[in-house]
Design an enzyme around this catalytic site. Structure first.
Site, PDB file in Angstrom:
ATOM      1  N   ASN A 152       0.794  -1.232   0.000  1.00 25.27           N
ATOM      2  CA  ASN A 152       0.000   0.000   0.000  1.00 25.27           C
ATOM      3  C   ASN A 152       0.831   1.290   0.000  1.00 25.27           C
ATOM      4  OD1 ASN A 152       0.805  -0.618   2.578  1.00 25.27           O
ATOM      5  ND2 ASN A 152      -1.110  -0.003   3.542  1.00 25.27           N
ATOM      6  N   GLU A 249       4.650  -4.782  11.802  1.00 22.20           N
ATOM      7  CA  GLU A 249       3.576  -3.795  11.560  1.00 22.20           C
ATOM      8  C   GLU A 249       2.487  -4.528  10.802  1.00 22.20           C
ATOM      9  OE1 GLU A 249       3.352  -0.987  12.836  1.00 22.20           O
ATOM     10  OE2 GLU A 249       5.375  -0.392  13.363  1.00 22.20           O
TER      11      GLU A 249
END
Ligand code: NAD
Length: 483
Positions: A152, A249
């Site tokens: 992303n 993450e």
């Protein structure tokens, strides 16, 4: 502008090709066209990257922090000067509109390089007085770090991992997502141009197997992954075999709570940013929007009105403010969730379908009357699907907001300062927002709790995850041994 990179990998200061690796087509999400092709790293390429990084790390760690920081800050300047070209590349890699990429991607990467570049010279140990004796600590690099990225934010992710790693004296081998392989190569190239030694930042392509090969290699001291929870579990477990340092993450299903005293326009703005920016492909998105029943109708009315201003045109046109899904596979996943939301009884307020155009588009979608047990309220969708849930009581909504395995982010909108802090104190999330959503300045630590991850990126907190302390006891007197 040529989108096809000079070669698939950037190793030891140069572009390197090995066509024996599996081909990976790079597809422009806005049209579905193949715009470039790279090859996955073969074992020989992986070995070359790790060898180069091991060698460069020793050379780099021997420099002073000021010298290292200067290289990072120069790279930040080059990135800013080339923001337009890098943003056009980011738009092709991800499909995100240029209106977003010009403002956020290369610029936030440059912020990280500038911030950690500035910090490099200040990374020192401590002097610890112990009576006559004393001790000191030395902040040392870990060695070769591996970064593995999601699709992303391909430019931002390599910068967020590489900048603190390099500031601390480490080297980096980065594997971008196979869906977005282009942008990271440019960052490695720019670091070289800025004066980094050859081999300090290497980028190699590939799917999960290449990532897995890096994670299990004994030359690697640390692994930082940005990705989904299932991948995080695999990478964490593999890294544990040799007790490597890790930063994870991972995903989220974050709550955004809008109390009855909130400013409705701001709350709608926050919900839009926290659900539809990057077409919803943001890990920290506040996708469970709890709205107090007293303001629910007003909220939905303003939300629908503002969503009519979405412009889904050519992503390179500056007027376009909403892009496609990154891939056909991701669009299919999101459409399956939308169908499930309808089947489970959520009320579709808008969207739910695709516009008539080539590429992987989905209209921004809002469901109301969503209840906690619905699949769309429990699973991370990673697309432009907002779930609006009702609430009345503060304690009850906080318990519901926390009733998830994830813990990446949380937000509250209220004009009551006491309520804002009381709610945030109880919310189980690593990155929180009051009367705002999804701000991620480099000065603020970013990361999750629970299944959303371990470690923190950005801010001085990241330094703890890219360095280790050596403690040294210094005896000034005689050694008093019992025999
Ligand atoms: P993914 O987990 O499918 O892939 C992430 C990366 O891991 C890719 O580069 C992939 O090739 C690699 N990989 C896959 N299997 C591997 C293995 N066994 N060993 C090593 N590497 C492996 O995630 P994605 O679909 O690219 O990205 C979307 C996910 O990422 C979402 O869950 C999103 O929430 C999360 N994400 C989190 C953050 C954050 O900062 N917390 C940011 C962006 C995305």
């Amino acid at each position: 502008m040529t989108l096809q990179p000079t070669a698939s990998h950037f190793i030891d200061g140069q572009y390197v090709e090995d066509t024996a690796g599996d081909p990976i087509d790079v597809i422009y999400p806005a049209t579905g066209e193949v715009i470039a092709r790279v090859h996955a790293a073969t074992p020989a390429i992986i070995d070359r990257a790790l060898e180069a990084a091991t060698r460069a790390q020793a050379e780099w760690a021997a420099l002073s922090g000021t010298e290292r920081g200067r290289v990072l800050r120069r790279a930040a300047d080059i990135i800013r000067a080339r923001n337009h070209d890098l943003s056009v590349l980011e738009t092709h890699d991800t499909g995100k509109p240029y209106q977003e990429t010009i403002a956020v991607d290369a610029t936030s990467g440059a912020d990280a390089l500038e911030y950690f570049g500035g910090m490099a010279a200040t990374l020192t140990g401590q002097h610890i007085p112990l009576g006559e004796d004393w001790a000191y600590t030395v902040r040392e690099p870990l060695g070769v770090c591996v970064g593995i990225g999601a699709w992303n934010y391909p430019t931002q992710i390599i910068c967020w991992k590489t900048a603190p790693a390099l500031a601390c004296g480490n080297a980096m081998v980065f594997k971008p997502s196979e869906t977005t392989p282009l942008c990271a190569l440019k960052v490695a190239e720019i670091l070289m141009e800025a004066g980094a030694p050859a081999g300090l930042c290497n980028v190699i392509q590939g799917r999960g197997e290449v990532g897995a090969a890096l994670v299990t290699d004994d030359r690697v001291a640390k692994v930082s992954l940005t990705g989904s929870v299932p991948t995080g579990r695999k990478v964490y477990a593999a890294a544990a075999q040799s007790i490597k340092n890790v930063t994870m993450e991972l995903g989220g299903k974050s709550p955004l709570i809008i109390f009855d005293d909130a400013d409705i326009e701001d709350a709608v703005g926050g919900a839009i940013l926290g659900n539809f920016y990057s077409s919803g492909q943001v890990c920290s998105n506040g996708t469970r929007v709890f709205v107090h029943t007293d303001i629910k109708d007003a909220f939905l009315t303003r939300l629908s009105a503002r969503l009519s201003d979405v412009v889904m045109g050519d992503p390179l046109d500056e007027a376009t403010n909403f892009g496609p899904m990154v891939s056909e596979a991701q669009r299919d996943i999101v459409e399956r969730y939308i169908a499930k939301g309808q089947a489970e009884g959520a009320r579709l307020i808008c969207g739910g379908d695709r516009p008539e155009k080539p590429g992987f588009w989905i209209n921004p979608t809002v469901f109301a009357d969503v209840t906690d047990g619905m699949t769309i309220a429990t699973d991370e969708i990673f697309g432009p699907v907002m779930c609006v849930l009702d609430f009345i009581d503060e304690a009850d909504v906080i318990a519901r907001a926390n009733a998830t395995e994830f813990g990446l982010s949380a937000g509250v909108f209220t004009r009551d300062i006491s309520r804002a802090h009381r709610a945030i104190a109880q919310l189980q999330a690593g990155t929180c927002f009051i009367n705002s959503y999804n701000d991620a300045p480099v000065e603020m630590p970013f990361g999750g709790s629970k299944l959303s991850g371990v470690g923190r990126e950005n801010a001085s907190a990241a330094i703890e995850h890219y360095s280790q302390l050596k403690s040294v006891y210094v005896r000034m007197g005689r050694v008093d041994a019992p025999y």
